[in-house]
Design an enzyme around this catalytic site. Structure first.
Site, PDB file in Angstrom:
ATOM      1  CD  GLU A   1      -2.788   0.852   2.274  1.00 16.30           C
ATOM      2  OE1 GLU A   1      -3.343  -0.300   2.553  1.00 16.30           O
ATOM      3  OE2 GLU A   1      -3.266   1.748   3.126  1.00 16.30           O
TER       4      GLU A   1
ATOM      5  CG  ASP B   1      -1.739   4.704   2.647  1.00 12.48           C
ATOM      6  OD1 ASP B   1      -2.170   3.958   1.694  1.00 12.48           O
ATOM      7  OD2 ASP B   1      -1.761   4.094   3.876  1.00 12.48           O
TER       8      ASP B   1
ATOM      9  CD  GLU C   1      -4.294   7.412   5.975  1.00 13.08           C
ATOM     10  OE1 GLU C   1      -5.314   6.798   6.061  1.00 13.08           O
ATOM     11  OE2 GLU C   1      -3.311   7.402   6.840  1.00 13.08           O
TER      12      GLU C   1
ATOM     13  NE  ARG D   1       8.729   0.266   5.806  1.00 11.63           N
ATOM     14  CZ  ARG D   1       8.373  -0.903   5.465  1.00 11.63           C
ATOM     15  NH1 ARG D   1       7.187  -0.987   4.772  1.00 11.63           N
ATOM     16  NH2 ARG D   1       8.980  -1.832   5.239  1.00 11.63           N
ATOM     17  CD  GLU D   2       2.635   5.030  11.103  1.00 10.38           C
ATOM     18  OE1 GLU D   2       3.634   5.056  11.467  1.00 10.38           O
ATOM     19  OE2 GLU D   2       1.660   4.188  11.327  1.00 10.38           O
TER      20      GLU D   2
END
Length: 293
Positions: free
Chosen positions: A106, A108, A110, A134-135
């Site tokens: 995925e 992302d 956001e 892994r933000e």
């Protein structure tokens, strides 16, 4: 020695100015229905200008979303989005790629809403083989609710690059050689949605959605998809190595792009998993290669 012909001089000049990394090809705007279809709460999607613009609507009953018709292994995917204006706390506008199954990959974007006057937060994440965590979070250098801005992903065998208006904000390099999984054999669909996430989205869930401000509206244009379309069961792209994003100039960023990435990290990054020593006493191995530390 005589003068070189003008055409030969121009050729040498062109060769001298070539850089290793360049910006992705310009996105081509198309109507929504060319590449996408709605997936839930159909009555909460509004079509304008013959489908060249779409509004997603969130109220107390439901949000809504859409997905791509095709599945893709590598490519360039872009969307022009204008975020929910005003008091958007508790809302999340998502634009992402994802494969299927429990060990999914995925990529992302956001966008986490906030109280009026407080900045939006853009959170990015990369899942490989079902593993995320892994933000990275940044504040944007503009108000994303005032006008449309471009958000795009370049994904090839060498790297994943997140762009905001052609400014690279994050790079995730292929680090399989040091034991880090990389998305390369699971085709992904493209998704976008507007939904209520006031249990976590704004200040960790402290700020709740103010339903008196509903309906909340996120606006979309562009709908650009330039990827290797593949069966959901495919393990490789039939045109691998032949498309523009596979070429040498897209295998890394150039010096100017790394300079812009450094500018984003120094001025606008508010969270980076690579520097979180509570969660990761030892930095994950990809962090050095991605120049995150």
């Amino acid at each position: 020695m005589g003068r070189l012909p003008l055409t030969l001089c121009l050729t040498f000049l062109a060769m001298a100015t070539v850089t290793f990394g360049v910006a992705p090809k310009k996105a081509v705007d198309v109507p929504f229905g060319r590449n996408y279809f709605p997936t839930w709460a159909f009555d909460h999607i509004k079509y304008l200008n013959g489908g060249s613009e779409v509004h997603l609507v969130l109220d107390k009953n439901t949000g809504t979303g859409f997905q791509s018709k095709g599945s893709y292994l590598f490519g360039h995917f872009s969307m022009h989005i204008k975020m929910v204006p005003g008091d958007s706390a508790g809302t999340v506008t998502a634009f992402y790629l994802s494969s299927q199954g429990s060990i999914h990959d995925e990529i992302d974007f956001e966008f986490l809403g906030n109280r009026t006057g407080q900045p939006y937060i853009l959170q990015t994440n990369v899942f490989t083989g079902g593993k995320g965590n892994r933000e990275q979070r940044i504040n944007l250098w503009f108000d994303p609710s005032k006008d449309y801005h471009s958000y795009s992903v370049l994904w090839n065998m060498y790297q994943i690059v997140f762009f905001v208006d052609d400014v690279p904000i994050r790079v995730f390099k292929n680090s399989k050689d040091i034991g880090v999984k990389f998305p390369f054999n699971q085709p992904m669909k493209i998704y976008s949605s507007l939904w209520n996430a006031d249990d976590w989205a704004t200040r960790g869930g402290i700020e709740k959605t103010n339903w008196a401000k509903a309906p909340f509206v996120a606006s979309y244009r562009g709908f650009h998809v330039d990827g290797c379309e593949a069966s959901v069961n495919a393990k490789f792209c039939e045109t691998q190595g032949k498309r523009w994003w596979d070429q040498k100039e897209f295998q890394d960023l150039d010096a100017q792009q790394y300079k812009r990435l450094k500018w984003v990290r120094q001025r606008y990054t508010i969270y980076n998993y690579c520097t979180d020593r509570v969660r990761f006493p030892v930095p994950p191995p990809e962090c050095h290669r991605d120049r995150d530390i």
